[in-house]
Design a protein around this motif. Structure first.
Motif, mmCIF file in Angstrom:
data_model
loop_
_atom_site.group_PDB
_atom_site.id
_atom_site.type_symbol
_atom_site.label_atom_id
_atom_site.label_comp_id
_atom_site.label_asym_id
_atom_site.label_seq_id
_atom_site.Cartn_x
_atom_site.Cartn_y
_atom_site.Cartn_z
ATOM 1 N N MET A 86 2.409 -4.769 -7.399
ATOM 2 C CA MET A 86 1.704 -5.600 -6.429
ATOM 3 C C MET A 86 1.348 -6.936 -7.062
ATOM 4 S SD MET A 86 -0.930 -2.726 -5.102
ATOM 5 C CE MET A 86 -0.612 -2.014 -3.513
ATOM 6 N N ASP A 87 1.248 -7.949 -6.232
ATOM 7 C CA ASP A 87 0.864 -9.268 -6.714
ATOM 8 C C ASP A 87 -0.648 -9.302 -6.942
ATOM 9 O OD1 ASP A 87 0.107 -12.350 -6.161
ATOM 10 O OD2 ASP A 87 2.150 -12.148 -6.962
ATOM 11 N N SER A 89 -2.704 -11.466 -6.450
ATOM 12 C CA SER A 89 -3.444 -12.125 -5.373
ATOM 13 C C SER A 89 -3.928 -11.134 -4.304
ATOM 14 C CB SER A 89 -2.574 -13.202 -4.714
ATOM 15 O OG SER A 89 -1.455 -12.595 -4.084
ATOM 16 N N ARG A 90 -3.386 -9.909 -4.298
ATOM 17 C CA ARG A 90 -3.819 -8.905 -3.314
ATOM 18 C C ARG A 90 -5.170 -8.285 -3.665
ATOM 19 N NH1 ARG A 90 0.747 -4.866 -1.443
ATOM 20 N NH2 ARG A 90 -1.013 -4.276 -0.156
ATOM 21 N N PHE A 105 -7.410 2.029 -1.786
ATOM 22 C CA PHE A 105 -6.607 1.137 -0.945
ATOM 23 C C PHE A 105 -6.674 1.636 0.494
ATOM 24 C CE2 PHE A 105 -4.980 0.543 -5.156
ATOM 25 C CZ PHE A 105 -4.637 -0.795 -5.219
#
Length: 150
Positions: A86-87, A89-90, A105
């Motif tokens: 995952m990036d 920024s998430r 999540f």
């Protein structure tokens, strides 16, 4: 007066029990004794694997048993499809993201699923959604407190 036989665990029994869960190396993974609150479960409701339930069948209140379950009979094998990159920024900016961190999540249906951060490399975060004990052989020590048969 004859002593009444205690009910035994059958395919649809409600079971109240204490358990200690250890890894095959003897390290503790979970225990109901920590909070002094036994677990309550219903046989056949899908919360336990069939092989775990098979180990409980025939036990009655007061019985203690220890059994070892391989990954396929306990928490399953680790599935590579459950590991996601995952990036960064998430994740919220103030969140500490480091290997071993467990993060909840949100699912599309509103439920939450835990993921374990396995690695962080630059802006890429690797999150493992497998059960933390997936791929492990585990030892269960159970003490049956009560059995209720409907």
């Amino acid at each position: 007066m004859s002593e009444q036989a205690l009910p035994v665990i059958g395919p649809s029994s409600q079971v109240i029990m204490h358990f200690d869960l250890k890894l095959s190396d003897g390290s503790a993974a979970d225990s109901t004794r920590v909070n002094k609150k036994p677990a309550k479960l219903v046989m056949g409701d899908g919360s336990l694997t069939p092989n775990f339930e098979a180990c409980l069948l025939g036990l009655k209140a007061g019985d203690k048993k220890s059994f070892e379950l391989g990954p396929d009979d306990a928490f399953g094998q680790s599935n590579p499809d459950n590991i996601h990159h995952m990036d960064r920024s998430r994740f919220s900016g103030d969140m500490a993201i480091e290997p071993g961190t467990i993060i909840a999540f949100a699912q599309p249906d509103g439920s939450e699923v835990p993921g374990i951060v396995r690695s962080v490399a630059g802006d890429s975060v690797t999150v493992d959604f497998n059960h933390p004990l997936a791929g492990q052989t585990v030892v269960f020590d159970v003490e049956i407190i009560d059995v209720i048969n409907a």
